[in-house]
Write a protein that holds these residues in place. Structure first.
Motif, PDB file in Angstrom:
ATOM      1  N   LYS A 406      -3.484  29.062 -13.148  1.00  0.00           N
ATOM      2  CA  LYS A 406      -4.611  28.924 -14.085  1.00  0.00           C
ATOM      3  C   LYS A 406      -4.217  28.046 -15.267  1.00  0.00           C
ATOM      4  CE  LYS A 406      -6.613  33.375 -12.790  1.00  0.00           C
ATOM      5  NZ  LYS A 406      -6.840  34.785 -13.181  1.00  0.00           N
ATOM      6  N   ASN A 410      -6.092  24.599 -16.150  1.00  0.00           N
ATOM      7  CA  ASN A 410      -6.668  24.376 -17.475  1.00  0.00           C
ATOM      8  C   ASN A 410      -6.081  23.140 -18.138  1.00  0.00           C
ATOM      9  OD1 ASN A 410      -8.338  26.627 -17.351  1.00  0.00           O
ATOM     10  ND2 ASN A 410      -6.835  27.994 -18.287  1.00  0.00           N
ATOM     11  N   HIS A 413      -7.493  19.937 -16.463  1.00  0.00           N
ATOM     12  CA  HIS A 413      -8.893  19.766 -16.851  1.00  0.00           C
ATOM     13  C   HIS A 413      -8.997  19.256 -18.295  1.00  0.00           C
ATOM     14  CE1 HIS A 413     -10.916  22.537 -13.634  1.00  0.00           C
ATOM     15  NE2 HIS A 413     -10.601  21.351 -13.167  1.00  0.00           N
ATOM     16  N   ARG A 414      -8.215  19.830 -19.181  1.00  0.00           N
ATOM     17  CA  ARG A 414      -8.277  19.412 -20.579  1.00  0.00           C
ATOM     18  C   ARG A 414      -7.817  17.960 -20.741  1.00  0.00           C
ATOM     19  NH1 ARG A 414      -4.954  22.681 -22.346  1.00  0.00           N
ATOM     20  NH2 ARG A 414      -3.180  21.416 -22.968  1.00  0.00           N
TER      21      ARG A 414
END
Length: 526
Positions: A406, A410, A413-414
Motif C-alpha cells: 500500500k 500510494n 500514485h503521488r
C-alpha cells in the motif's frame, strides 16, 4: 526451400481494402460493394498469407464466417447495429471469449480451458455488430513472468514479429493485436495494458493506440495482472477508427467520435513538453537522433497550426526516473503484482480446466514440470533465460496487499499524479490541453509515468527509424480527459498526414527479441 509469403492484400470482390478506414468499409458494406462475409473472408485470407511469419494471430475463430453471415442477414432486413456492424476484429489472448476458441494468455497450460462467459468488452463489441475473427498473440502472461525474456513470444503462438522489420522487436505485451492491425489482418483490435503494453506496441507497429483512464473500460473477463493499473485499450490505423471502437466499449457510455476533428482544432491549443528525463533524454541519445529530429520538426508544424507548445517539468521526474532515463523493467515486482489472489479469482471461474490450474503456485509448478516448452527453470528455454523469476517473486509475496504494498502504491500514485502529470498540466495558472511526449526516444519513461498514474494516453504514428521500425508522438492527460486526447490526437494526425505502411523487411527472421536486464549467467538453452 523457404517460401516467401505473399504480402499483397487480397481484393474484396474487386475492391482494394488495404488501409481502408472503418467508416469507408461501412460505406462499401452499405453500398453492397461486398458483404460482411466477403470482408471477413478477405481478412482471413490476409492472415493465412502472412501469419506463418508474423505470428500475430494465435487462433482463428471457426465461427467467424457464421457471425458475418448473421450480420449480413440483419443488414438485409434493414437492421444496422451501428458503425461497427460487420466489421472484423481480433482480441488479445488474455481477453475471454466464450466460444470454440481458447483464452490462455499465450500459455499452453490453459489449452482446453473454458471460460464462463465473454469478457464484458467482447460482449459489447458483439452487441455492436462487430465480427470476431480470432485471438491475437501476445507476450506470454503479458510479459510478467520473467525479468529477461523474448518479447512477443508465447508457447502457444511462437515468436511474434514486427511487420515493418521482422528482425526487430514488435513491442509487448499486446504485440499481436498491434501487428495484426498494422498488417491489415483486421480492421481493429483490443489489447491490454498494465505498464506500456498498449502504447509501446502501437508505436512500434505504426498504429494508433488508445490506453484509457484505468476503470473506463471493463476488465471483467480479462486475465488479470494488477487491478490498480490494468486497462483494456484499442488499436486502429487512424484515430477515428480507434475512437469508434473505444466509444463502443466505454462504461459508462461516452460520446467520443464527435471529438475527431481536423488540424484546425490546434489553433489556440496549449501543450506542454516535459523536459527533464523525458525530452532531455531524447535529445541526448544518439541512437534516438532520427526520432528526436522528426518529432521536433512535427512540434514545429503543430506550432505553425496555431498551438502553443511550452517546455514544462514533471516535478517528480528527477526523483523517480533514473539519470539515464531508462525504463525500469523490474517495476512490476517492486510493487508486488501480479497478485496471486486475482489469478485465483479468474482461474476459479473457469468451467473447464484440464490441467487443474487454480493458482499462481499451479502455474509455476506446471512451467517447471514442462520446462522444455514453458521454461520454468532458468536456462532451459531460449525465450526465458531467467525462467519465471517474476512469478517466483510474486508467489513469495502471496499476493497480499500489506502495508509495504500500500505504501508503494500510494508513493507511485503521488509521484505520477499530484507531483507528476497533474502538476505538469498546470502551467501559468491555466490547464494545458495535454503533454506531448516521445514514446521510444526517452527510453519509455513517459509511458511508465502515465501507467503508474492510471492516466490516459494516445500515440500517433509519425515516421520510421533507420531500421524501418515506426515511432510516434504521444499525448498524456489527467484522469477521464480521454476526450481531449482524441480531439488533439486527431488534429496532430491530420498534421502528420498518415501512417507509414509496413514493408516486411527481413521476412524470414528467426531471432529472439530479448528485453529486460540480461542475467549474468543464462545457463544452457534448449
Amino acid at each position: 526451400m523457404i517460401t516467401t509469403p505473399d504480402t499483397r492484400m487480397p481484393l474484396c470482390k474487386g475492391v482494394d481494402i488495404e488501409e481502408a478506414s472503418i467508416a469507408r468499409l461501412q460505406r462499401w458494406l452499405q453500398d453492397a460493394r461486398f458483404t460482411a462475409t466477403d470482408l471477413a473472408e478477405c481478412y482471413l485470407e490476409r492472415t493465412r498469407r502472412l501469419n506463418s511469419v508474423l505470428k500475430a494471430v494465435i487462433e482463428l475463430n471457426p465461427d467467424a464466417l457464421d457471425i458475418a453471415r448473421a450480420r449480413d442477414a440483419e443488414r438485409g432486413r434493414g437492421f444496422i447495429r451501428g458503425p461497427l456492424h460487420g466489421i472484423p476484429f481480433l482480441v488479445k489472448d488474455n481477453i475471454a471469449t466464450k466460444d470454440k476458441m481458447q483464452t490462455t494468455a499465450g500459455s499452453s497450460m490453459l489449452i482446453g480451458a473454458k471460460v464462463p462467459e465473454d469478457a464484458q468488452v467482447v460482449k459489447m463489441l458483439r452487441e455492436a455488430g462487430a465480427v470476431l475473427l480470432g485471438h491475437a498473440n501476445m507476450s506470454e502472461w503479458a510479459s510478467m513472468r520473467a525479468t529477461y525474456y523474448s518479447e512477443a513470444y508465447s508457447s502457444r503462438g511462437g515468436q511474434g514479429r514486427n511487420p515493418y522489420n521482422l528482425a526487430e522487436n514488435p513491442g509487448g505485451s499486446s504485440s499481436g493485436p498491434a501487428g495484426a492491425v498494422a498488417s491489415n489482418m483486421c480492421a481493429f483490435s483490443l489489447g491490454t495494458e498494465t505498464d506500456s503494453s498498449v502504447i509501446l506496441p502501437a508505436d512500434r507497429n505504426g498504429v494508433v493506440g488508445i490506453k484509457p483512464t484505468v476503470g473506463l473500460t471493463s476488465r471483467e473477463g480479462v486475465i488479470p495482472e494488477s487491478h490498480n493499473l490494468d486497462t483494456v485499450g484499442v488499436f486502429g490505423r487512424t484515430v477515428s477508427d480507434a475512437t469508434v471502437v473505444f466509444e463502443a466499449i466505454c462504461q459508462p457510455p461516452r460520446e467520443l467520435v464527435s471529438q475527431v476533428v481536423g488540424q484546425g482544432a490546434l489553433k489556440n491549443a496549449r501543450f506542454g513538453m516535459p523536459w527533464k528525463r523525458i525530452w532531455e533524454k531524447a535529445s541526448w541519445d544518439s541512437s534516438a537522433k532520427t526520432q528526436y529530429q522528426a518529432l521536433q520538426a512535427l512540434i514545429g508544424r503543430i506550432r505553425a497550426a496555431g498551438a502553443e507548445v511550452i517546455n514544462v517539468e514533471i516535478p517528480s521526474a528527477e526523483e523517480v526516473v533514473p539519470i539515464d532515463g531508462g525504463w525500469d523493467w523490474d517495476y512490476p515486482s517492486k510493487i508486488g503484482h501480479p497478485e496471486q489472489s486475482e489469478f485465483t479469482v479468474y482461474l476459479a471461474g473457469l468451467i473447464v480446466n484440464p490441467n487443474n490450474i487454480r493458482s499462481l503456485e499451479d502455474i509455476t509448478q506446471y512451467n517447471i514440470e514442462h520446462t522444455d516448452k514453458e521454461g520454468g527453470v532458468p536456462g532451459t528455454h531460449p525465450a526465458w533465460p531467467t525462467g519465471q523469476d517474476s512469478f517466483d517473486k510474486s508467489q513469495a509475496s502471496k499476493g497480499i496487499e500489506d502495508e509495504t504494498y500500500k505504501s508503494a502504491l500510494n508513493y507511485i500514485h503521488r509521484k505520477a499524479r499530484d507531483e507528476g502529470i497533474d502538476a505538469a498540466l498546470k502551467y501559468d495558472g491555466k490547464p494545458l490541453d495535454g503533454l506531448l511526449v516521445p514514446v521510444q526516444a526517452d527510453g519509455g519513461v513517459a509511458m511508465q509515468i502515465a501507467a503508474q498514474a492510471g492516466y490516459p494516453m494516445i500515440t500517433i504514428p509519425v515516421d520510421v527509424e533507420n531500421d524501418g521500425v515506426p515511432f510516434g508522438l504521444a499525448i498524456i492527460q489527467t484522469a477521464f480527459k480521454d476526450d481531449k486526447l482524441i480531439k488533439y490526437g486527431a488534429a496532430i494526425e491530420a498534421v502528420v498526414g498518415g501512417r507509414p505502411r509496413p514493408h516486411f523487411r527481413n521476412i524470414h527472421a528467426d531471432n529472439w527479441n530479448y528485453v529486460g536486464v540480461p542475467p549474468e549467467e543464462a545457463g544452457p538453452t534448449a
